[in-house]
Write an enzyme that holds these catalytic residues in place. Structure first.
Site, mmCIF file in Angstrom:
data_model
loop_
_atom_site.group_PDB
_atom_site.id
_atom_site.type_symbol
_atom_site.label_atom_id
_atom_site.label_comp_id
_atom_site.label_asym_id
_atom_site.label_seq_id
_atom_site.Cartn_x
_atom_site.Cartn_y
_atom_site.Cartn_z
ATOM 1 N N HIS A 55 0.842 -1.189 0.000
ATOM 2 C CA HIS A 55 0.000 0.000 0.000
ATOM 3 C C HIS A 55 0.882 1.245 0.000
ATOM 4 C CE1 HIS A 55 -3.918 -1.988 1.708
ATOM 5 N NE2 HIS A 55 -3.396 -2.655 0.691
ATOM 6 N N GLU A 57 1.053 3.799 1.932
ATOM 7 C CA GLU A 57 1.636 4.152 3.224
ATOM 8 C C GLU A 57 2.841 3.274 3.557
ATOM 9 O OE1 GLU A 57 -1.537 3.459 2.415
ATOM 10 O OE2 GLU A 57 -2.895 4.042 4.025
ATOM 11 N N CYS A 85 -5.862 1.751 6.193
ATOM 12 C CA CYS A 85 -6.468 0.498 6.623
ATOM 13 C C CYS A 85 -5.794 0.023 7.908
ATOM 14 C CB CYS A 85 -6.327 -0.552 5.535
ATOM 15 S SG CYS A 85 -4.609 -1.085 5.255
ATOM 16 N N CYS A 88 -1.883 -0.715 7.477
ATOM 17 C CA CYS A 88 -1.051 0.483 7.393
ATOM 18 C C CYS A 88 -1.052 1.263 8.706
ATOM 19 C CB CYS A 88 -1.523 1.366 6.252
ATOM 20 S SG CYS A 88 -1.327 0.596 4.622
#
Length: 354
Positions: A55, A57, A85, A88
């Protein structure tokens, strides 16, 4: 703030999100800032990298830790275009990030206040300050446009696989979008000889090697939606469910002319579907007047059918209201309804030549 205002850094994160979109990834971007200086950037890359953790992040955190030579990012702010999420958020807390700023809320998986607020858990030994809504409209618009484009591409690909005949109509997917109690993945065939290029829709739930396969046939006043309360209990019980929409009904193509619809023609399509899917140990379920074209299938294909077991299944109730109207956006798509009304007095077909 880190020198410049939050909007400035969020625009840099948006640039990363746009780069993700160009690469075919969901457009989420992130940047890490310390003392008014850009330390690292990241964008979504799980598809490209075959990495479920990639992701935006996580990518930014990894790059920042490498840049600073320390996985603890205590004096840093992370900007991300979408609410983080659980994965992360956990990484941010573990890295001791001082502050997280996000753009658009994520009502499905966001854990900075939407689904839950992981950052507000008092039991945690580190607390990161969180702010949301920075350039939220721009961030949400980028995501919305990406998914609209992807849906258009998917529709174009589906049409290329199953081109629409000039003498038929196809109900737009949007007509079924509000039927939340009919969530199953659609399956399509258009290359059966009896179809001659028409696209047939069917549900296929449960394992292909299930001990029993239920072939659920709707009548001329309904479509596969009528079996929605059977699909979950049967598939959860280890059985397979095949529920086709007859040509002219549901999500299947709809010939414009009534003459396509004969009981023998519909029976032949079903026989070819059974052969194509190589259905074994089939339990036949008939709703409404489906017996007119379906009741003879076990006699025609005795090696494939078994006696229906006694199971406590919900009663089938005829589809009504918006769900009944969904397959038919206009009078031109109702040829099958008119044809079956005309065939009302015709006796059940006993045989259809292959």
């Amino acid at each position: 703030m880190d020198g410049l205002d939050d909007a400035y850094w969020m625009r840099l994160a948006l640039a990363q999100a746009r780069a993700a979109a160009l690469a075919g990834e969901v457009p989420v971007g992130a940047v890490v800032v310390r003392a008014g200086q850009l330390i690292a950037t990241g964008r979504n890359a799980p598809v490209q990298g075959h990495d479920p953790t990639a992701h935006a992040e996580i990518m930014a955190l990894r790059a920042a830790a490498q840049q600073l030579g320390n996985y603890r990012l205590q004096d840093c702010t992370l900007y991300v275009t979408l609410e983080p999420c659980a994965m992360c958020s956990g990484a941010m807390l573990h890295a001791r990030v001082a502050r997280v700023v996000f753009g658009a809320a994520d009502v499905k998986t966001g854990v900075a206040g939407s689904v839950l607020n992981l950052f507000a858990q008092p039991q945690l030994n580190h607390h990161t300050h969180v702010e949301g809504g920075v350039l939220a409209q721009e961030c949400a618009a980028l995501l919305g446009e990406f998914f609209r484009l992807r849906r258009r591409q998917q529709r174009a690909q589906a049409l290329a696989r199953h081109p629409l005949r000039d003498d038929a109509l196809r109900t737009p997917d949007a007509r079924f979008a509000e039927l939340t109690d009919y969530p199953w993945t659609p399956h399509y065939l258009s290359d059966l000889p009896a179809l001659a290029g028409l696209r047939l829709h069917y549900l296929d739930e449960g394992a292909s090697d299930a001990p029993l396969t239920w072939l659920c046939l709707h009548g001329s006043a309904d479509w596969s939606y009528v079996y929605r309360h059977w699909v979950a209990p049967l598939s959860a019980g280890g059985q397979r469910v095949i529920a086709p929409d007859l040509i002219g009904f549901g999500k299947s193509d709809k010939p414009k002319k009534e003459h396509w619809h004969t009981l023998a023609q519909h029976q032949q399509v079903l026989r070819e579907l059974i052969e194509r899917l190589d259905l074994q140990r089939v339990v036949l379920a008939l709703h409404g007047d489906a017996r007119r074209f379906g009741a003879q299938l076990p006699a025609l294909m005795p090696e494939r059918f078994v006696t229906r077991p006694e199971l406590p299944l919900p009663a089938l109730v005829a589809t009504q209201g918006a769900a009944a109207e969904a397959p038919f956006p206009g009078n031109g798509s109702r040829a099958a309804l008119r044809a079956f009304a005309r065939l009302g007095a015709q006796k059940a077909v006993k045989y259809c030549s292959p």
